[in-house]
Write a protein that holds these residues in place. Structure first.
Motif, short mmCIF file in Angstrom:
data_model
loop_
_atom_site.label_atom_id
_atom_site.label_comp_id
_atom_site.label_asym_id
_atom_site.label_seq_id
_atom_site.Cartn_x
_atom_site.Cartn_y
_atom_site.Cartn_z
N ASN A 1 15.08 9.36 -5.83
CA ASN A 1 16.24 9.45 -6.73
C ASN A 1 16.15 8.49 -7.92
O ASN A 1 17.12 8.31 -8.64
CB ASN A 1 17.54 9.20 -5.94
CG ASN A 1 17.59 7.79 -5.35
OD1 ASN A 1 16.57 7.12 -5.30
ND2 ASN A 1 18.75 7.37 -4.91
N LYS A 2 14.98 7.87 -8.14
CA LYS A 2 14.82 6.95 -9.27
C LYS A 2 13.66 7.41 -10.14
O LYS A 2 12.53 7.56 -9.66
CB LYS A 2 14.52 5.53 -8.77
CG LYS A 2 15.70 4.83 -8.11
CD LYS A 2 16.54 4.12 -9.15
CE LYS A 2 17.62 3.28 -8.49
NZ LYS A 2 18.47 2.62 -9.48
N LEU A 3 13.92 7.65 -11.42
CA LEU A 3 12.85 8.03 -12.35
C LEU A 3 12.06 6.79 -12.74
O LEU A 3 12.64 5.74 -13.03
CB LEU A 3 13.44 8.70 -13.59
CG LEU A 3 14.12 10.06 -13.37
CD1 LEU A 3 14.84 10.50 -14.63
CD2 LEU A 3 13.10 11.11 -12.94
N LEU A 4 10.74 6.92 -12.76
CA LEU A 4 9.88 5.76 -13.05
C LEU A 4 9.85 5.42 -14.54
O LEU A 4 9.92 4.25 -14.91
CB LEU A 4 8.44 6.03 -12.57
CG LEU A 4 8.20 6.00 -11.07
CD1 LEU A 4 6.76 6.36 -10.77
CD2 LEU A 4 8.54 4.64 -10.49
N ILE A 5 9.73 6.43 -15.41
CA ILE A 5 9.51 6.17 -16.84
C ILE A 5 10.62 5.32 -17.46
O ILE A 5 10.32 4.33 -18.14
CB ILE A 5 9.24 7.48 -17.62
CG1 ILE A 5 7.89 8.07 -17.17
CG2 ILE A 5 9.25 7.25 -19.12
CD1 ILE A 5 7.58 9.45 -17.70
N ILE B 1 0.85 -1.20 0.00
CA ILE B 1 0.00 0.00 0.00
C ILE B 1 0.88 1.25 0.00
O ILE B 1 1.87 1.33 0.72
CB ILE B 1 -0.97 -0.01 1.22
CG1 ILE B 1 -1.98 1.15 1.10
CG2 ILE B 1 -0.23 -0.01 2.55
CD1 ILE B 1 -3.13 1.06 2.09
N GLY B 2 0.56 2.20 -0.89
CA GLY B 2 1.32 3.44 -0.97
C GLY B 2 2.62 3.35 -1.74
O GLY B 2 3.40 4.30 -1.79
N SER B 3 2.87 2.19 -2.39
CA SER B 3 4.14 2.01 -3.12
C SER B 3 4.14 2.77 -4.44
O SER B 3 5.20 3.06 -4.99
CB SER B 3 4.41 0.53 -3.38
OG SER B 3 3.40 -0.01 -4.22
N GLY B 4 2.95 3.07 -4.96
CA GLY B 4 2.86 3.78 -6.24
C GLY B 4 2.58 2.87 -7.42
O GLY B 4 2.82 3.24 -8.57
N LYS B 5 2.05 1.66 -7.16
CA LYS B 5 1.83 0.72 -8.27
C LYS B 5 0.78 1.24 -9.26
O LYS B 5 0.89 0.98 -10.45
CB LYS B 5 1.47 -0.68 -7.77
CG LYS B 5 0.15 -0.80 -7.07
CD LYS B 5 -0.08 -2.22 -6.56
CE LYS B 5 -1.36 -2.30 -5.77
NZ LYS B 5 -1.40 -1.38 -4.61
N SER B 6 -0.21 2.00 -8.78
CA SER B 6 -1.22 2.55 -9.69
C SER B 6 -0.61 3.59 -10.63
O SER B 6 -0.95 3.64 -11.82
CB SER B 6 -2.38 3.19 -8.91
OG SER B 6 -3.04 2.20 -8.17
N THR B 7 0.32 4.38 -10.12
CA THR B 7 1.03 5.37 -10.95
C THR B 7 1.84 4.66 -12.02
O THR B 7 1.84 5.05 -13.19
CB THR B 7 1.96 6.23 -10.07
OG1 THR B 7 1.17 6.85 -9.05
CG2 THR B 7 2.68 7.28 -10.87
N VAL B 8 2.55 3.59 -11.61
CA VAL B 8 3.35 2.81 -12.55
C VAL B 8 2.44 2.17 -13.61
O VAL B 8 2.75 2.20 -14.81
CB VAL B 8 4.19 1.75 -11.82
CG1 VAL B 8 4.88 0.82 -12.81
CG2 VAL B 8 5.23 2.42 -10.92
N ALA B 9 1.30 1.63 -13.17
CA ALA B 9 0.35 1.01 -14.11
C ALA B 9 -0.14 2.03 -15.14
O ALA B 9 -0.31 1.70 -16.32
CB ALA B 9 -0.82 0.40 -13.34
N LYS B 10 -0.34 3.28 -14.71
CA LYS B 10 -0.79 4.33 -15.64
C LYS B 10 0.26 4.58 -16.73
O LYS B 10 -0.09 4.84 -17.88
CB LYS B 10 -1.07 5.63 -14.87
CG LYS B 10 -2.44 5.66 -14.23
CD LYS B 10 -2.64 6.90 -13.40
CE LYS B 10 -3.91 6.75 -12.54
NZ LYS B 10 -3.91 7.67 -11.40
N ILE B 11 1.53 4.51 -16.36
CA ILE B 11 2.59 4.70 -17.37
C ILE B 11 2.52 3.58 -18.41
O ILE B 11 2.62 3.82 -19.61
CB ILE B 11 3.99 4.76 -16.71
CG1 ILE B 11 4.06 5.93 -15.70
CG2 ILE B 11 5.08 4.93 -17.77
CD1 ILE B 11 5.31 5.94 -14.83
N PHE B 12 2.32 2.33 -17.94
CA PHE B 12 2.17 1.21 -18.87
C PHE B 12 0.95 1.42 -19.77
O PHE B 12 0.99 1.11 -20.96
CB PHE B 12 2.02 -0.11 -18.10
CG PHE B 12 3.33 -0.73 -17.67
CD1 PHE B 12 4.11 -1.45 -18.57
CD2 PHE B 12 3.77 -0.61 -16.36
CE1 PHE B 12 5.32 -2.02 -18.18
CE2 PHE B 12 4.97 -1.18 -15.95
CZ PHE B 12 5.75 -1.89 -16.86
#
Length: 201
Positions: free
Chosen positions: A183-187, A15-26
């Motif tokens: 310090n890590k870019l997701l894209i 929870i709160g890891s940002g998986k929904s944000t990552v899924a949106k990029i996909f």
């Protein structure tokens, strides 16, 4: 698996890891996303057999007078009790699993993503080809969740965290890890995994 069936990829994270944000990029890359949590809520409200099973397990108060799922009742009564969590998961997860496979079979894409908070915890990885874990420091996850879900207390957030495998363990079990830290870019991380998955098709 036929040549036409998409590769089945799970994307998980505490929870709160940002998986929904990552899924949106996909999804911006054109990859179909199945939100297991959203579909679970829909199925709990619309699948008659599942509704009957939930009422048998937790009583009529699991649903409001208008037939809608009483989420506040479940949050207070079910999700605070580890034994009741096991019961609800044993009823809901198989229904969601079948719904996902039916959905995936109708998609025209090299791979599809199943976004789910619990994959390794429920044995869901057995029905997937690969799993991505979105990893983030615990303090950051708690702060993000409190900001996003003001209706949850810190105690409730910790209860949810305690029902999930530790991040370190999920990182070891996952085929791919995305680090969601300052310090890590997701894209670039998403693009790298996307290219690898397309090559596996």
């Amino acid at each position: 698996m036929s040549n036409f069936a998409p590769i089945l990829v799970g994307i998980t994270g505490g929870i709160g890891s940002g998986k929904s944000t990552v899924a949106k990029i996909f999804s911006i890359l054109g990859i179909p996303i199945y939100s297991a949590d959203d579909r679970a809520k829909w199925l709990m409200g619309n699948n008659e057999l599942l509704k009957t099973q939930l009422i048998e397990a937790f009583g009529e108060q699991a649903y409001q007078a208008d037939g809608k799922l009483d989420r506040s009742f479940l949050a207070k009564t079910v999700f605070s009790d580890p034994e009741k969590v096991k019961v609800i998961n044993s009823l809901v997860h198989p229904v969601v699993g079948r719904d996902f496979l039916e959905w995936a079979s109708s998609q025209d894409s090299p791979y599809v993503l199943k976004e789910a908070a619990l994959i390794f915890e429920t044995g869901g990885e057995k029905t997937l080809d690969f799993v991505i874990n979105v990893s983030s420091p615990l303090k950051v996850r708690i702060a993000r969740t409190m900001l996003r879900d003001p209706f949850r207390s810190e105690e409730q957030i910790n209860q949810i965290i305690n029902q999930q495998l530790p991040d370190e363990q999920k990182n070891e079990l996952a085929d791919f890890v995305i680090k969601n830290t300052d310090n890590k870019l997701l894209i670039p991380q998403v693009l790298k995994i996307h290219q690898q998955l397309i090559l596996k098709k």
